[in-house]
Design a protein around this motif. Structure first.
Motif, mmCIF file in Angstrom:
data_model
loop_
_atom_site.group_PDB
_atom_site.id
_atom_site.type_symbol
_atom_site.label_atom_id
_atom_site.label_comp_id
_atom_site.label_asym_id
_atom_site.label_seq_id
_atom_site.Cartn_x
_atom_site.Cartn_y
_atom_site.Cartn_z
ATOM 1 N N UNK A 1 49.547 29.342 -38.398
ATOM 2 C CA UNK A 1 50.341 31.110 -38.450
ATOM 3 C C UNK A 1 49.920 31.490 -36.972
ATOM 4 N N UNK A 2 50.926 31.945 -36.837
ATOM 5 C CA UNK A 2 51.417 32.849 -35.295
ATOM 6 C C UNK A 2 51.819 32.174 -33.837
ATOM 7 N N UNK A 3 52.528 31.129 -34.381
ATOM 8 C CA UNK A 3 53.203 29.952 -33.441
ATOM 9 C C UNK A 3 54.218 30.617 -33.602
ATOM 10 N N UNK A 4 55.454 29.917 -32.598
ATOM 11 C CA UNK A 4 56.633 30.116 -32.910
ATOM 12 C C UNK A 4 57.231 28.421 -33.290
ATOM 13 N N UNK A 5 58.197 28.297 -34.100
ATOM 14 C CA UNK A 5 58.337 27.272 -34.040
ATOM 15 C C UNK A 5 59.348 26.398 -33.709
ATOM 16 N N UNK A 6 59.530 26.963 -32.538
ATOM 17 C CA UNK A 6 59.360 25.737 -30.935
ATOM 18 C C UNK A 6 58.497 25.915 -30.154
ATOM 19 N N UNK A 7 57.698 26.655 -30.546
ATOM 20 C CA UNK A 7 56.574 26.517 -29.232
ATOM 21 C C UNK A 7 56.066 24.474 -30.114
ATOM 22 N N UNK A 8 55.452 23.994 -28.714
ATOM 23 C CA UNK A 8 55.335 22.409 -28.549
ATOM 24 C C UNK A 8 54.041 22.030 -29.989
ATOM 25 N N UNK A 46 73.687 23.208 -38.981
ATOM 26 C CA UNK A 46 74.284 22.319 -40.165
ATOM 27 C C UNK A 46 73.909 23.383 -41.361
ATOM 28 N N UNK A 47 72.677 23.844 -41.209
ATOM 29 C CA UNK A 47 72.529 24.195 -42.719
ATOM 30 C C UNK A 47 72.592 25.747 -42.586
ATOM 31 N N UNK A 48 73.395 26.020 -43.760
ATOM 32 C CA UNK A 48 73.964 27.555 -44.227
ATOM 33 C C UNK A 48 72.727 28.378 -43.217
ATOM 34 N N UNK A 49 71.369 27.972 -43.460
ATOM 35 C CA UNK A 49 70.265 29.002 -43.356
ATOM 36 C C UNK A 49 69.101 27.897 -43.050
ATOM 37 N N UNK A 50 68.176 28.132 -41.887
ATOM 38 C CA UNK A 50 67.136 28.063 -41.825
ATOM 39 C C UNK A 50 65.903 29.298 -41.585
ATOM 40 N N UNK A 51 64.093 28.946 -42.407
ATOM 41 C CA UNK A 51 63.748 29.648 -42.732
ATOM 42 C C UNK A 51 62.575 29.103 -41.985
ATOM 43 N N UNK A 52 62.324 29.408 -40.852
ATOM 44 C CA UNK A 52 60.879 28.906 -39.601
ATOM 45 C C UNK A 52 60.328 30.448 -39.357
ATOM 46 N N UNK A 53 58.675 29.905 -39.282
ATOM 47 C CA UNK A 53 58.201 31.112 -38.981
ATOM 48 C C UNK A 53 57.959 31.356 -36.932
ATOM 49 N N UNK A 54 58.009 32.899 -37.135
ATOM 50 C CA UNK A 54 57.688 32.544 -35.543
ATOM 51 C C UNK A 54 56.427 33.963 -35.297
ATOM 52 N N UNK A 55 55.952 34.121 -34.286
ATOM 53 C CA UNK A 55 54.615 34.387 -33.918
ATOM 54 C C UNK A 55 54.499 35.731 -34.258
ATOM 55 N N UNK A 108 56.276 37.850 -36.337
ATOM 56 C CA UNK A 108 56.488 38.737 -37.191
ATOM 57 C C UNK A 108 56.324 37.952 -38.237
ATOM 58 N N UNK A 109 55.069 36.539 -38.366
ATOM 59 C CA UNK A 109 55.426 35.453 -39.446
ATOM 60 C C UNK A 109 54.842 36.389 -40.768
ATOM 61 N N UNK A 110 53.888 37.277 -40.609
ATOM 62 C CA UNK A 110 53.617 37.668 -41.989
ATOM 63 C C UNK A 110 54.560 38.673 -43.075
#
Length: 233
Positions: free
Chosen positions: A70-77, A93-102, A104-106
């Motif tokens: 929680x609280x970390x962007x998906x592209x953070x190391x 290539x996917x229709x949509x990806x549901x990854x969390x970001x720092x 607005x994750x809630x």
């Protein structure tokens, strides 16, 4: 539970790819989009690296992850998702990806749970720990939650394990919370596939195959489903 035993790691990967393609084709007979969630970490790395080779309509697949800090962007190391993105190579290539970001994750969590409440995940590839956990779900208080995803507050023991497993170099760097798929979310999913290699998950695999998993383990109710598939070497 259906058990698929393979001779080696490469055969495990091939079986996972074959099962995934089969299940995607089945879903698309009745649905326009397939909702697919996969475990982060090492378990599905080989599968993810070869997934782009498969002849399936990726533009009809929505991609979810089963856990994230929680609280970390998906592209953070430090994120769980970044290695998954590297393994996939062609994330677009996917229709949509549901990854969390720092930031607005809630809000993302709330929207995802609403989306999946009436229309659950179609295909779920789940890892299993030697202590019977999956994702960040390893304690009884998380088992009864009635949302597909939930926030987990890490204990001192959880934080110590993150360092022990090599995910973080010090306890101070470990986030205080994680986002995890719940047991409720797993049990609502269409196809559930578990996987693990003997070299890494020998303890829990022996318990599962011997039907000797204690009821208090997070994985217990999941392996009671007759249609759950276990792929191992």
């Amino acid at each position: 539970m259906v058990v698929e035993k393979c001779n080696n790691r490469e055969r495990v990967t091939q079986k996972l790819l074959s099962l995934f393609c089969e299940k995607v084709d089945e879903c698309l007979k009745t649905k326009e989009l397939v909702k697919f969630a996969v475990a982060t970490g090492n378990t599905y790395s080989g599968f993810l690296k070869r997934l782009h080779e498969m002849d399936i309509p990726f533009n009809k697949i929505d991609l979810f992850v089963v856990d994230e800090y929680a609280g970390i962007d998906y592209d953070d190391e430090r994120s769980c998702t970044i290695d998954l993105c590297r393994d996939l190579k062609y994330i677009e290539m996917f229709h949509q990806t549901f990854f969390f970001n720092a930031e607005s994750y809630l809000e993302q969590l709330k929207k995802m749970n609403a989306k999946l409440d009436d229309d659950p995940l179609d295909i779920l590839l789940l890892g299993i720990g030697n202590d019977g956990h999956f994702a960040f779900c390893n304690r009884s208080e998380e088992y009864s939650k009635k949302d597909t995803y939930a926030i987990v507050h890490f204990t001192n023991s959880d934080i110590a394990k993150q360092v022990e497993y090599g995910w973080f170099s010090s306890r101070e760097m470990v986030p205080k919370e994680g986002i995890t798929i719940t047991k409720y979310g797993v049990l609502k999913s269409g196809t559930v596939i578990l996987s693990g290699l003997q070299k890494e998950k020998e303890k829990i695999l022996k318990m599962i195959l011997a039907d000797n998993v204690p009821k208090e383990m997070a994985i217990y109710d999941i392996i009671q489903r007759n249609d759950v598939i276990l792929v191992s070497d």
